[in-house]
Design a protein around this motif. Sequence first.
Motif, short mmCIF file in Angstrom:
data_model
loop_
_atom_site.label_atom_id
_atom_site.label_comp_id
_atom_site.label_asym_id
_atom_site.label_seq_id
_atom_site.Cartn_x
_atom_site.Cartn_y
_atom_site.Cartn_z
N ARG A 70 2.66 -1.39 4.75
CA ARG A 70 2.09 -2.71 4.96
C ARG A 70 3.23 -3.61 5.40
O ARG A 70 4.38 -3.41 5.01
CB ARG A 70 1.50 -3.29 3.66
CG ARG A 70 0.44 -2.44 2.98
CD ARG A 70 -0.82 -2.36 3.82
NE ARG A 70 -1.89 -1.65 3.13
CZ ARG A 70 -2.09 -0.34 3.22
NH1 ARG A 70 -1.29 0.40 3.94
NH2 ARG A 70 -3.10 0.22 2.58
N VAL A 94 4.27 -7.74 5.71
CA VAL A 94 3.94 -9.14 5.43
C VAL A 94 4.67 -9.99 6.46
O VAL A 94 5.88 -9.83 6.66
CB VAL A 94 4.38 -9.53 4.00
CG1 VAL A 94 4.16 -11.02 3.77
CG2 VAL A 94 3.62 -8.70 2.97
N GLU A 135 3.17 -13.53 -1.07
CA GLU A 135 2.30 -12.58 -0.37
C GLU A 135 2.74 -11.14 -0.62
O GLU A 135 1.90 -10.25 -0.70
CB GLU A 135 2.28 -12.88 1.13
CG GLU A 135 1.34 -11.99 1.93
CD GLU A 135 -0.14 -12.16 1.58
OE1 GLU A 135 -0.95 -11.32 2.06
OE2 GLU A 135 -0.52 -13.09 0.85
N MET A 136 4.05 -10.90 -0.76
CA MET A 136 4.50 -9.55 -1.10
C MET A 136 3.92 -9.13 -2.44
O MET A 136 3.43 -8.01 -2.60
CB MET A 136 6.03 -9.49 -1.16
CG MET A 136 6.56 -8.11 -1.50
SD MET A 136 8.32 -8.09 -1.89
CE MET A 136 8.31 -8.78 -3.54
N VAL A 144 0.40 -16.79 6.28
CA VAL A 144 0.98 -15.55 5.78
C VAL A 144 -0.08 -14.47 5.95
O VAL A 144 -1.23 -14.65 5.56
CB VAL A 144 1.39 -15.66 4.30
CG1 VAL A 144 2.11 -14.40 3.86
CG2 VAL A 144 2.27 -16.86 4.08
N THR A 180 -0.82 -10.13 5.76
CA THR A 180 -0.41 -8.76 5.46
C THR A 180 -1.10 -7.85 6.46
O THR A 180 -2.33 -7.81 6.54
CB THR A 180 -0.76 -8.35 4.03
OG1 THR A 180 -0.03 -9.19 3.13
CG2 THR A 180 -0.39 -6.90 3.77
N ALA A 190 0.09 -8.59 -1.97
CA ALA A 190 -0.17 -7.35 -1.22
C ALA A 190 0.17 -6.13 -2.07
O ALA A 190 -0.54 -5.12 -2.03
CB ALA A 190 0.64 -7.35 0.08
#
Length: 195
Positions: A54, A56, A137-138, A3, A5, A141
């Motif tokens: 950004r 991901v 990850e969202m 994963v 970003t 981030a």
Amino acid sequence: MQVTTLSFQNIHTHGSLFTDLLRARHRTFIEQAQWDLPQADGMEFDQYDTPASRWVAVHEYGRILAGVRLTPTTHRCGIYSYMIRDAQKGLLDTIPTNLLNEEAPVAAHIWESSRVFVCDDVPAKIRMRVQMQLIAEMVRAGREVGATSVLGLIPATSPRLARRVGLDCVAAGPVLDIGGSASVCVNISMATKMH
């Protein structure tokens, strides 16, 4: 499974990952969902893919499995700000103006998530893991850029998934037919502990 970003600060260190993500968005939103979106060279993009955003990407062996774009609600580029706010203001023909119950927020601690997808060819046996990686990850981030909440336009069935994985996800508008699928705006708290 990895994963990543992406930002305009690190995009150059990840080879073709960004263009691969835009190609996966093309397959998902233009080829499969039949949405009328900007495209070039087999990539889908729009006015919200700017240096302020950004992206991901969940990927494995050079293949994109899922993705999401995060954009600050404070960003402006010409007449545009972020997708949900611009839709509410009537700047976008394809999204109804009544998608939110309140006026779209503009605050440094609120970011928008958009272009959320999991590729249709992701096998069922790893689909949940891919979704979990994308959501985790969202959140990471989002927190990294100072977001305490994310506003997103997502499939109407997604809030149940979000709650199952421990996200505090609350409807922020009515369920609407957007591009042939039932969608809803949600507020997602970045403070929630995920399972």
